[in-house]
Write a protein that holds these residues in place. Sequence first.
Motif, PDB file in Angstrom:
ATOM      1  N   VAL A  18     -11.959  14.008   5.128  1.00 13.92           N
ATOM      2  CA  VAL A  18     -12.261  12.585   5.298  1.00 13.92           C
ATOM      3  C   VAL A  18     -13.369  12.474   6.331  1.00 13.92           C
ATOM      4  N   ASP A  19     -14.474  11.838   5.960  1.00 13.12           N
ATOM      5  CA  ASP A  19     -15.605  11.662   6.867  1.00 13.12           C
ATOM      6  C   ASP A  19     -15.460  10.318   7.574  1.00 13.12           C
ATOM      7  N   ALA A  20     -15.134  10.382   8.870  1.00 12.01           N
ATOM      8  CA  ALA A  20     -14.927   9.160   9.657  1.00 12.01           C
ATOM      9  C   ALA A  20     -15.996   8.988  10.722  1.00 12.01           C
ATOM     10  N   ARG A  21     -17.154   9.620  10.517  1.00 15.24           N
ATOM     11  CA  ARG A  21     -18.243   9.404  11.470  1.00 15.24           C
ATOM     12  C   ARG A  21     -18.696   7.935  11.422  1.00 15.24           C
ATOM     13  N   ASN A  22     -19.158   7.456  12.547  1.00 17.50           N
ATOM     14  CA  ASN A  22     -19.634   6.062  12.686  1.00 17.50           C
ATOM     15  C   ASN A  22     -18.517   5.043  12.485  1.00 17.50           C
ATOM     16  N   SER A  23     -17.263   5.463  12.691  1.00 19.88           N
ATOM     17  CA  SER A  23     -16.142   4.538  12.578  1.00 19.88           C
ATOM     18  C   SER A  23     -14.978   5.077  13.394  1.00 19.88           C
ATOM     19  N   ALA A  24     -13.971   4.259  13.572  1.00 23.70           N
ATOM     20  CA  ALA A  24     -12.752   4.717  14.235  1.00 23.70           C
ATOM     21  C   ALA A  24     -11.997   5.667  13.318  1.00 23.70           C
ATOM     22  N   ASN A  25     -11.286   6.600  13.906  1.00 21.88           N
ATOM     23  CA  ASN A  25     -10.493   7.542  13.120  1.00 21.88           C
ATOM     24  C   ASN A  25      -9.400   6.782  12.371  1.00 21.88           C
ATOM     25  N   PRO A  26      -9.418   6.783  11.041  1.00 22.04           N
ATOM     26  CA  PRO A  26      -8.439   5.998  10.282  1.00 22.04           C
ATOM     27  C   PRO A  26      -7.121   6.712  10.043  1.00 22.04           C
ATOM     28  N   VAL A  27      -7.053   8.009  10.339  1.00 21.74           N
ATOM     29  CA  VAL A  27      -5.891   8.804   9.939  1.00 21.74           C
ATOM     30  C   VAL A  27      -4.831   8.804  11.044  1.00 21.74           C
ATOM     31  N   THR A  28      -3.652   8.402  10.686  1.00 26.77           N
ATOM     32  CA  THR A  28      -2.482   8.483  11.547  1.00 26.77           C
ATOM     33  C   THR A  28      -1.536   9.545  11.005  1.00 26.77           C
ATOM     34  N   SER A  29      -0.513   9.853  11.777  1.00 23.35           N
ATOM     35  CA  SER A  29       0.479  10.816  11.319  1.00 23.35           C
ATOM     36  C   SER A  29       1.126  10.359  10.017  1.00 23.35           C
ATOM     37  N   ALA A  30       1.446   9.073   9.935  1.00 26.27           N
ATOM     38  CA  ALA A  30       2.089   8.544   8.727  1.00 26.27           C
ATOM     39  C   ALA A  30       1.158   8.634   7.525  1.00 26.27           C
ATOM     40  N   LEU A  31      -0.120   8.318   7.709  1.00 21.83           N
ATOM     41  CA  LEU A  31      -1.067   8.383   6.602  1.00 21.83           C
ATOM     42  C   LEU A  31      -1.272   9.826   6.156  1.00 21.83           C
ATOM     43  N   ALA A  32      -1.340  10.758   7.105  1.00 22.02           N
ATOM     44  CA  ALA A  32      -1.483  12.171   6.740  1.00 22.02           C
ATOM     45  C   ALA A  32      -0.313  12.622   5.876  1.00 22.02           C
ATOM     46  N   ARG A  33       0.901  12.183   6.203  1.00 21.77           N
ATOM     47  CA  ARG A  33       2.068  12.548   5.387  1.00 21.77           C
ATOM     48  C   ARG A  33       1.952  11.974   3.981  1.00 21.77           C
ATOM     49  N   ARG A  34       1.530  10.717   3.886  1.00 29.36           N
ATOM     50  CA  ARG A  34       1.420  10.109   2.555  1.00 29.36           C
ATOM     51  C   ARG A  34       0.315  10.770   1.735  1.00 29.36           C
ATOM     52  N   MET A  35      -0.812  11.051   2.361  1.00 32.26           N
ATOM     53  CA  MET A  35      -1.910  11.711   1.650  1.00 32.26           C
ATOM     54  C   MET A  35      -1.519  13.113   1.198  1.00 32.26           C
ATOM     55  N   GLY A  36      -0.704  13.800   2.007  1.00 41.10           N
ATOM     56  CA  GLY A  36      -0.339  15.177   1.698  1.00 41.10           C
ATOM     57  C   GLY A  36       0.730  15.329   0.645  1.00 41.10           C
ATOM     58  N   ASP A  37       1.383  14.250   0.277  1.00 40.24           N
ATOM     59  CA  ASP A  37       2.425  14.289  -0.740  1.00 40.24           C
ATOM     60  C   ASP A  37       1.802  14.604  -2.104  1.00 40.24           C
ATOM     61  N   ARG A  38       2.198  15.717  -2.700  1.00 43.05           N
ATOM     62  CA  ARG A  38       1.578  16.155  -3.964  1.00 43.05           C
ATOM     63  C   ARG A  38       2.043  15.329  -5.160  1.00 43.05           C
ATOM     64  N   HIS A  39       3.067  14.521  -5.002  1.00 45.02           N
ATOM     65  CA  HIS A  39       3.553  13.701  -6.098  1.00 45.02           C
ATOM     66  C   HIS A  39       3.119  12.244  -5.967  1.00 45.02           C
ATOM     67  N   ARG A  40       3.043  11.744  -4.735  1.00 43.87           N
ATOM     68  CA  ARG A  40       2.733  10.332  -4.521  1.00 43.87           C
ATOM     69  C   ARG A  40       1.423  10.117  -3.770  1.00 43.87           C
ATOM     70  N   GLY A  41       0.778  11.196  -3.378  1.00 48.73           N
ATOM     71  CA  GLY A  41      -0.492  11.100  -2.658  1.00 48.73           C
ATOM     72  C   GLY A  41      -1.556  11.966  -3.311  1.00 48.73           C
ATOM     73  N   ILE A  42      -2.369  12.613  -2.482  1.00 50.44           N
ATOM     74  CA  ILE A  42      -3.435  13.482  -2.987  1.00 50.44           C
ATOM     75  C   ILE A  42      -2.939  14.916  -3.080  1.00 50.44           C
TER      76      ILE A  42
END
Length: 271
Positions: A18-42
């Motif tokens: 995720v490229d977050a240059r020129n912005s605030a870091n959008p990733v939280t612990s909760a979002l990382a968990r949701r994104m990492g879910d192979r069935h409901r995320g990426i």
Amino acid sequence: MPLSFHKMHANGDDFVVVDARNSANPVTSALARRMGDRHRGIGFNQLAVVLDCEDADARLMFWNTDGSTLDVCGSATRGAADRLMRESNSTSITLRTNRGLLTCQRTSNGNISVSMGPPLFGWSDVPLAQEMDTLVLPLDGDPAACSMGNPHCTYFVDDLTSIDIAAIGPTLETHPLFPLRTNVHFVQVIDRKHIRLRIWERWGGIPLGSGSCSCGAAVNGIRRGLLDDTVEVECDGGAVTVQWDGVGSVFLIGPVEAVFSGTIADSLLKD
């Protein structure tokens, strides 16, 4: 605001950038968990967030699928470096991680080389629960330990096919000797320049490969006098090259490949 991502892999060791240059870091612990879910995320083994940096081309922050952070990921570092070098039409960049400044270069055959920093061998650096010699740990099988910015425990075995990694790995990962858990390697030495490696990854199970685990396994083999200073590390998903002169930085060299890019749905972004 929509959040874009890039899915990549290094010999099957998959990660998201995720490229977050020129912005605030959008990733939280909760979002990382949701994104990492192979069935409901990426789905990924690790997530790398690219951030602005004053003393390097960019800063990388890494996440595991359980929402915890880690200091270094060799595969995702190579993937982020590949993207940034293509963007800048360059063959060399420097990235800051919690491991320090990592110099990345594109080799003549298109692979990405990362200077991963020197390995650490002190018991408190790994870390271990008590003072001891990290070259031979007091565990069955006499493994060795080191840190590449994350903990590694390496077993050298005669026949890799005889090891039930799914059964043994979780017990070793959570052994009381490792207060922050550990990555576990099972290494069969083919010859002094070539090893076969299978991995139980901390927090992640059995991956097809791992950049930092390849480094840790090769380093421990070199320390044991089993390997030369340049080693082909053959994982389930493919091979990388690890170079270490016994003193300085460890170099990790291997391919990366883009898989797809996309935008995360607003529903996934909501806490």
